[in-house]
Design a protein around this motif. Structure first.
Motif, PDB file in Angstrom:
ATOM      1  N   VAL A 178       0.840  -1.196   0.000  1.00 19.73           N
ATOM      2  CA  VAL A 178       0.000   0.000   0.000  1.00 19.73           C
ATOM      3  C   VAL A 178       0.872   1.242   0.000  1.00 19.73           C
ATOM      4  N   LYS A 179       0.531   2.149  -0.929  1.00 17.88           N
ATOM      5  CA  LYS A 179       1.220   3.432  -0.944  1.00 17.88           C
ATOM      6  C   LYS A 179       0.165   4.523  -0.823  1.00 17.88           C
ATOM      7  N   PRO A 180      -0.084   4.991   0.415  1.00 16.32           N
ATOM      8  CA  PRO A 180      -1.063   6.069   0.572  1.00 16.32           C
ATOM      9  C   PRO A 180      -0.468   7.385   0.073  1.00 16.32           C
ATOM     10  N   ALA A 181      -1.318   8.363  -0.183  1.00 13.53           N
ATOM     11  CA  ALA A 181      -0.799   9.692  -0.537  1.00 13.53           C
ATOM     12  C   ALA A 181       0.010  10.201   0.656  1.00 13.53           C
ATOM     13  N   THR A 182       1.121  10.850   0.365  1.00 15.61           N
ATOM     14  CA  THR A 182       2.055  11.219   1.424  1.00 15.61           C
ATOM     15  C   THR A 182       1.411  12.111   2.495  1.00 15.61           C
ATOM     16  N   VAL A 183       0.608  13.082   2.067  1.00 16.66           N
ATOM     17  CA  VAL A 183       0.149  14.126   2.992  1.00 16.66           C
ATOM     18  C   VAL A 183      -0.624  13.583   4.195  1.00 16.66           C
ATOM     19  N   GLY A 211       5.659   7.698   1.613  1.00 18.91           N
ATOM     20  CA  GLY A 211       6.518   8.618   0.869  1.00 18.91           C
ATOM     21  C   GLY A 211       6.308   8.368  -0.605  1.00 18.91           C
ATOM     22  N   SER A 212       7.209   8.865  -1.393  1.00 14.98           N
ATOM     23  CA  SER A 212       6.998   8.774  -2.838  1.00 14.98           C
ATOM     24  C   SER A 212       7.102   7.325  -3.337  1.00 14.98           C
ATOM     25  N   ALA A 213       6.440   7.070  -4.480  1.00 12.39           N
ATOM     26  CA  ALA A 213       6.426   5.706  -5.027  1.00 12.39           C
ATOM     27  C   ALA A 213       7.726   5.373  -5.744  1.00 12.39           C
ATOM     28  N   THR A 229      -5.916   5.245  -7.153  1.00 13.87           N
ATOM     29  CA  THR A 229      -7.002   6.175  -6.853  1.00 13.87           C
ATOM     30  C   THR A 229      -6.369   7.545  -6.689  1.00 13.87           C
ATOM     31  N   GLY A 230      -6.860   8.494  -7.442  1.00 13.14           N
ATOM     32  CA  GLY A 230      -6.291   9.831  -7.353  1.00 13.14           C
ATOM     33  C   GLY A 230      -6.770  10.678  -8.503  1.00 13.14           C
ATOM     34  N   SER A 231      -5.972  11.659  -8.853  1.00 14.42           N
ATOM     35  CA  SER A 231      -6.415  12.567  -9.904  1.00 14.42           C
ATOM     36  C   SER A 231      -6.264  11.895 -11.269  1.00 14.42           C
ATOM     37  N   THR A 233      -5.102  13.124 -13.887  1.00 12.32           N
ATOM     38  CA  THR A 233      -3.811  13.444 -14.511  1.00 12.32           C
ATOM     39  C   THR A 233      -2.746  12.427 -14.104  1.00 12.32           C
ATOM     40  N   THR A 234      -2.627  12.160 -12.793  1.00 18.30           N
ATOM     41  CA  THR A 234      -1.624  11.183 -12.346  1.00 18.30           C
ATOM     42  C   THR A 234      -1.993   9.798 -12.884  1.00 18.30           C
ATOM     43  N   GLY A 235      -3.257   9.475 -12.794  1.00 17.52           N
ATOM     44  CA  GLY A 235      -3.717   8.153 -13.212  1.00 17.52           C
ATOM     45  C   GLY A 235      -3.377   7.849 -14.661  1.00 17.52           C
ATOM     46  N   MET A 237      -1.088   9.110 -16.437  1.00 10.14           N
ATOM     47  CA  MET A 237       0.361   8.989 -16.603  1.00 10.14           C
ATOM     48  C   MET A 237       0.828   7.579 -16.184  1.00 10.14           C
ATOM     49  N   LEU A 238       0.302   7.101 -15.065  1.00  6.99           N
ATOM     50  CA  LEU A 238       0.750   5.797 -14.558  1.00  6.99           C
ATOM     51  C   LEU A 238       0.227   4.643 -15.418  1.00  6.99           C
ATOM     52  N   LYS A 239      -0.948   4.862 -15.979  1.00  4.50           N
ATOM     53  CA  LYS A 239      -1.578   3.801 -16.777  1.00  4.50           C
ATOM     54  C   LYS A 239      -0.733   3.425 -17.995  1.00  4.50           C
ATOM     55  N   GLU A 254      -9.256   4.646 -10.508  1.00  3.83           N
ATOM     56  CA  GLU A 254     -10.407   5.379  -9.981  1.00  3.83           C
ATOM     57  C   GLU A 254      -9.982   6.828  -9.901  1.00  3.83           C
ATOM     58  N   ALA A 255     -10.488   7.649 -10.785  1.00  2.00           N
ATOM     59  CA  ALA A 255     -10.013   9.035 -10.835  1.00  2.00           C
ATOM     60  C   ALA A 255     -11.117   9.996 -10.406  1.00  2.00           C
ATOM     61  N   ASP A 256     -10.772  11.280 -10.408  1.00  2.00           N
ATOM     62  CA  ASP A 256     -11.768  12.277 -10.040  1.00  2.00           C
ATOM     63  C   ASP A 256     -12.867  12.325 -11.090  1.00  2.00           C
ATOM     64  N   ARG A 292     -14.179  14.518  -1.634  1.00  2.00           N
ATOM     65  CA  ARG A 292     -14.673  13.173  -1.924  1.00  2.00           C
ATOM     66  C   ARG A 292     -14.737  13.011  -3.434  1.00  2.00           C
ATOM     67  N   CYS A 293     -14.195  11.900  -3.902  1.00  2.00           N
ATOM     68  CA  CYS A 293     -14.208  11.666  -5.348  1.00  2.00           C
ATOM     69  C   CYS A 293     -15.633  11.602  -5.863  1.00  2.00           C
ATOM     70  N   THR A 294     -16.570  11.218  -4.964  1.00  2.00           N
ATOM     71  CA  THR A 294     -17.961  11.070  -5.373  1.00  2.00           C
ATOM     72  C   THR A 294     -18.779  12.328  -5.076  1.00  2.00           C
TER      73      THR A 294
HETATM   74  P1  NAP Z   1      -2.896  12.478  -6.845  1.00  2.00           P
HETATM   75  O1  NAP Z   1      -2.069  13.684  -6.667  1.00  2.00           O
HETATM   76  O2  NAP Z   1      -3.199  12.045  -8.214  1.00  2.00           O
HETATM   77  O3  NAP Z   1      -2.171  11.336  -6.037  1.00  2.00           O
HETATM   78  C1  NAP Z   1      -2.713  10.072  -5.931  1.00  2.00           C
HETATM   79  C2  NAP Z   1      -1.651   9.078  -5.527  1.00  2.00           C
HETATM   80  O4  NAP Z   1      -0.718   8.945  -6.586  1.00  2.00           O
HETATM   81  C3  NAP Z   1      -0.853   9.497  -4.308  1.00  2.00           C
HETATM   82  O5  NAP Z   1      -0.569   8.371  -3.519  1.00  2.00           O
HETATM   83  C4  NAP Z   1       0.418  10.050  -4.932  1.00  2.00           C
HETATM   84  O6  NAP Z   1       1.523   9.978  -4.058  1.00  2.00           O
HETATM   85  C5  NAP Z   1       0.593   9.109  -6.080  1.00  2.00           C
HETATM   86  N1  NAP Z   1       1.464   9.599  -7.136  1.00  2.00           N
HETATM   87  C6  NAP Z   1       1.590  10.857  -7.592  1.00  2.00           C
HETATM   88  N2  NAP Z   1       2.504  10.893  -8.578  1.00  2.00           N
HETATM   89  C7  NAP Z   1       2.964   9.622  -8.725  1.00  2.00           C
HETATM   90  C8  NAP Z   1       3.934   9.016  -9.563  1.00  2.00           C
HETATM   91  N3  NAP Z   1       4.596   9.711 -10.450  1.00  2.00           N
HETATM   92  N4  NAP Z   1       4.153   7.689  -9.437  1.00  2.00           N
HETATM   93  C9  NAP Z   1       3.481   6.950  -8.529  1.00  2.00           C
HETATM   94  N5  NAP Z   1       2.562   7.489  -7.707  1.00  2.00           N
HETATM   95  C10 NAP Z   1       2.297   8.803  -7.803  1.00  2.00           C
HETATM   96  O7  NAP Z   1      -4.295  12.624  -6.115  1.00  2.00           O
HETATM   97  P2  NAP Z   1      -4.573  13.139  -4.638  1.00  2.00           P
HETATM   98  O8  NAP Z   1      -4.284  14.588  -4.632  1.00  2.00           O
HETATM   99  O9  NAP Z   1      -3.903  12.297  -3.621  1.00  2.00           O
HETATM  100  O10 NAP Z   1      -6.117  12.859  -4.517  1.00  2.00           O
HETATM  101  C11 NAP Z   1      -7.078  13.747  -4.964  1.00  2.00           C
HETATM  102  C12 NAP Z   1      -7.699  13.286  -6.230  1.00  2.00           C
HETATM  103  O11 NAP Z   1      -8.087  11.919  -6.120  1.00  2.00           O
HETATM  104  C13 NAP Z   1      -8.955  14.016  -6.565  1.00  2.00           C
HETATM  105  O12 NAP Z   1      -8.862  14.453  -7.877  1.00  2.00           O
HETATM  106  C14 NAP Z   1     -10.072  12.996  -6.367  1.00  2.00           C
HETATM  107  O13 NAP Z   1     -11.179  13.200  -7.185  1.00  2.00           O
HETATM  108  C15 NAP Z   1      -9.398  11.719  -6.654  1.00  2.00           C
HETATM  109  N6  NAP Z   1     -10.014  10.594  -5.944  1.00  2.00           N
HETATM  110  C16 NAP Z   1     -10.678   9.651  -6.648  1.00  2.00           C
HETATM  111  C17 NAP Z   1     -11.267   8.586  -5.984  1.00  2.00           C
HETATM  112  C18 NAP Z   1     -12.038   7.507  -6.711  1.00  2.00           C
HETATM  113  O14 NAP Z   1     -12.352   6.478  -6.106  1.00  2.00           O
HETATM  114  N7  NAP Z   1     -12.342   7.672  -7.949  1.00  2.00           N
HETATM  115  C19 NAP Z   1     -11.180   8.487  -4.613  1.00  2.00           C
HETATM  116  C20 NAP Z   1     -10.502   9.470  -3.926  1.00  2.00           C
HETATM  117  C21 NAP Z   1      -9.916  10.531  -4.612  1.00  2.00           C
HETATM  118  P3  NAP Z   1       2.100  11.271  -3.306  1.00  2.00           P
HETATM  119  O15 NAP Z   1       1.043  11.742  -2.368  1.00  2.00           O
HETATM  120  O16 NAP Z   1       3.276  10.731  -2.590  1.00  2.00           O
HETATM  121  O17 NAP Z   1       2.407  12.261  -4.365  1.00  2.00           O
END
Ligand code: NAP
Length: 688
Positions: A178-183, A211-213, A229-231, A233-235, A237-239, A254-256, A292-294
């Motif tokens: 598991v790699k949670p978001a750092t913050v 910490g970072s991945a 799960t995240g934004s 934009t990041t998703g 890129m990783l995909k 699972e993105a925003d 909340r993503c939802t």
């Molecule tokens: P994020 O900036 O995209 O980060 C998501 C995760 O990706 C974090 O753990 C982040 O780690 C990691 N990450 C970033 N760059 C990476 C890289 N180059 N390689 C590997 N991992 C990397 O999103 P966030 O700010 O944490 O979350 C907010 C966003 O998530 C919102 O846009 C929201 O809508 C979306 N979200 C979607 C869902 C869903 O189920 N669809 C649920 C919750 C949130 P670091 O923190 O260490 O950078």
């Protein structure tokens, strides 16, 4: 304090530059963290080699019991997590969703043990009968992958985000990294510590990166699964990470998304649906400070009602006490940190290019028990986009905070089309008490939304809310929402299993699935199955019963007893134009008489019969036909002994298992006339 990563059975402090993690409400430093110096390749190998094998060996019931034990353990320690959760800016209610929602997810997945069979693998769907001669057939099994489930999570639900995913991969028999978001990783770390201390999971089943991945994804291979799960934009890129593509690694994203809520045309002011709509919007905007993503991002209302809705939502938001979640009366906390607030303000600036501000101030907010500037506080913001077809920014930009945009629609088709401008969302809601409106909206828009809620007065009290994905329903959405699908009960578990088609004789497929397949060799036993305990029965054990010749008198008596006097059983002169050539025996009679043939009456290990599955009447039975039953053990499902409570029903303490028997009723030609599966509960020899 420095957070520690958990890798290869050790808590390890990362080296190099540390990220500073602060309390969202006070700005005080809580911890520093880094994943520098970690060997991610070794971490994944450890998961595959140490964590995977014991998990794969366990059956689904064993994994389920492990999850239940873990959930109970974590629930006992929940207060610790609440204390840490306040530091993320979350109120008690926000934290409940994260902590108890996350643990609840583990409970829900643990319960799946009753649906997934008795083996370490899953038998998928019905068999495929391929050959005329009956010697060749096909089926599907799903076996745990030999890799690691790598979860990269967003910051908003540090506990739920981990548990909703891990519960599923553990149930499937895979270990997790598991790699949670750092913050907000300090909250995830506190729970991982508790999980490791519990020793409930096998070693290697869970590892943590705070910490970072780094170069983690450079080391994944084809047996691993990556979820993100995240934004968006990041998703995205990783995909397209070269390793994900080269190794065909399943990637669940699972993105925003720009979720919408629609006020139905019938839900005018004065109706309960109007009030529920306003309440739902208010709740969705402020819960978890809108992170909340939802969350509801777009509020669609009939054009005539824009002003009424704007006033009503404004009033509701005006009553929200904002501040330190530890302070009395606070209903909305802070964003996760200053970076998140900066991002929300930047996104808001973009949104405001097409919309006007009708509630709140992005730069100022009055707070309780805190300093608005030191903490990451922000006011709820309501925008109005008067022309959602022209000003498209509302359908493109997400401000991940308490920010929503109100917009008018002309008719329901227009609302459907506007909801689709978001290009794929996790959830859409309609508030209506008119099923025609609900049908039009759901049938018209479902292809763009992962989940849909019909909000009305009758379900209001039990409604779990627009924003709450349920453990047993699918979570995810098409297009912008990532195209992923998580949770969903059994569906979620299947993501971590490899589906493999198996082909062979029915006997071979019986051996592979441990479910009796029709046409497979039977083991005719001298001793009746009802005389055998759970452990003594084997799939394929068969009893061939005595025979019974059906008579007209049987039909008359059964009609009298049951009251079923349908013409085909009773009236010889009414059969013109039907498929029957004479008075036909009731299908229920055939099954009942079959029971009279296969049941061995004296008291023995069979405790009860609790149901029939897949019953079919395949050939009419007329008076004169002689029936007989082939009674075969089809499947055995182990059961755990229930805990005894004071009010437990009689017999609860008997150790038993479920045995499914195939009841194949044949006539004198050997053809099947009726077939069914009966479910019995059978006492175990071992009552320990
Ligand atoms: P994020 O900036 O995209 O980060 C998501 C995760 O990706 C974090 O753990 C982040 O780690 C990691 N990450 C970033 N760059 C990476 C890289 N180059 N390689 C590997 N991992 C990397 O999103 P966030 O700010 O944490 O979350 C907010 C966003 O998530 C919102 O846009 C929201 O809508 C979306 N979200 C979607 C869902 C869903 O189920 N669809 C649920 C919750 C949130 P670091 O923190 O260490 O950078």
């Amino acid at each position: 304090m420095q957070l520690h990563n958990y890798i290869a059975g050790q808590w390890v402090a990362g080296t190099g530059k540390q990220a500073e993690l602060t309390d969202a409400s006070t700005g005080e430093l809580i911890a520093t963290t880094s994943s520098g110096g970690l060997d991610f390749d070794a971490m994944l190998k450890y998961g595959r080699e140490i964590g995977g094998p014991p998990l794969r060996k366990m059956t689904f019931p064993e994994r389920g019991r492990m999850l239940k034990a873990l959930a109970l353990y974590l629930m006992d320690r929940k207060e610790e997590f609440y204390q840490v959760s306040y530091k993320t800016g979350a109120t008690k209610a926000d934290s409940w969703v994260d902590i108890e929602g996350g643990i609840g997810n583990v409970f829900a997945n643990a319960s799946l043990r009753k649906q997934l069979g008795n083996m370490p693998f899953y038998v998928d769907g019905p068999p495929v009968l391929t050959s005329r001669g009956g010697t060749f057939m096909g089926h599907h099994i799903m076996v745990p992958k030999e890799g690691v489930a790598v979860h990269i999570n967003a910051f908003n639900f540090p506990i739920w985000g981990m548990l909703e995913k891990c519960a599923v991969n553990w149930m499937a028999g895979m270990p997790a990294v598991v790699k949670p978001a750092t913050v907000t990783s300090y909250l995830t770390e506190s729970m991982v510590k508790a999980i490791i201390e519990s020793k409930i999971l096998p070693e290697g089943a869970l590892q943590l990166i705070v910490g970072s991945a780094g170069d983690l994804l450079d080391h994944v291979d084809s047996q691993d699964v990556v979820t993100f799960t995240g934004s968006a934009t990041t998703g995205r890129m990783l995909k397209v990470h070269p390793r994900i593509i080269a190794e065909s690694v399943p990637f669940n994203m699972e993105a925003d998304s720009l979720n919408s809520i629609v006020l139905g045309p019938d839900a005018v002011p004065g109706t309960p649906e109007f009030d529920l709509f306003v309440k739902e919007v208010g709740r969705e905007m402020t819960l978890k400070c809108g992170q909340r993503c939802t969350g509801v991002r777009r509020i669609l209302v009939p054009e005539k009602l824009v002003e009424d809705v704007q006033i009503a939502i404004g009033k509701r938001l005006g009553g929200t006490v904002i501040g330190d979640p530890r302070a009395e009366g606070v209903r909305m906390g802070a964003l996760a940190g200053p970076t998140q607030r900066k991002e929300v303000r930047e996104q808001l600036a973009k949104l405001m290019k097409g919309s006007e501000l009708v509630y709140g101030d992005p730069q100022q907010v009055s707070v309780t028990g805190a300093d608005a500037e030191k903490g990451a506080f922000i006011s709820p913001i309501l925008l109005l986009n008067k022309d959602p077809w022209k000003n498209r920014v509302s359908h493109e930009v997400e401000a991940f905070g308490p920010v929503s945009t109100l917009m008018p629609y002309t008719d329901l088709d227009d609302a459907i089309a506007i909801s689709k401008l978001g290009k794929g969302s996790l959830v859409a809601t309609i508030a209506t008490y008119d099923n025609k409106h609900a049908q039009q909206f759901v049938w018209g828009a479902a292809n763009h939304h992962g989940r849909m809620l019909v909000l009305d007065r009758d379900m209001a009290k039990e409604n779990t809310g627009h924003g709450s994905p349920l453990a047993t329903l699918v979570h995810g959405g098409p297009g912008r929402a990532g195209g992923g699908e998580e949770m969903g009960g059994k569906r979620g578990v299947l993501h971590y299993l490899q589906r493999t088609a198996i082909q062979g004789t029915p006997t071979a497929i019986t051996a592979l699935t441990q479910q009796y397949q029709q046409g497979a060799k039977q083991n005719i036993t001298a001793k009746h199955s009802f005389r055998m305990h759970f452990e003594e029965l084997n799939v394929g054990d068969t009893v061939i019963t005595e025979k019974h010749t059906v008579t007209l008198d049987d039909i008359d008596k059964f009609a009298d007893l049951s009251g079923d006097k349908f013409y085909a059983h009773m009236d010889e002169n009414a059969l013109d134009g039907t498929i029957f050539t004479g008075r036909v025996a009731h299908g229920y009679f055939i099954l009942s008489r079959a029971a009279g043939l296969f049941v061995d009456p004296p008291k023995g290990p069979v405790l009860l019969n609790y149901g029939i599955e897949e019953a079919r009447f395949t050939k009419p039975v007329y008076p004169g036909a002689t029936i007989q039953v082939k009674f075969t053990v089809k499947e055995k499902v182990d059961q755990e002994k229930k805990e005894l409570k004071e009010d437990s029903p009689k017999g609860t303490d008997i150790a038993s298992g479920i045995v499914k028997f195939l009841v194949d009723v044949v006539d004198e030609t050997g053809e099947t006339v009726a077939i069914a599966t009966i479910l019995t509960m059978v006492r175990k020899l071992d009552q320990g």
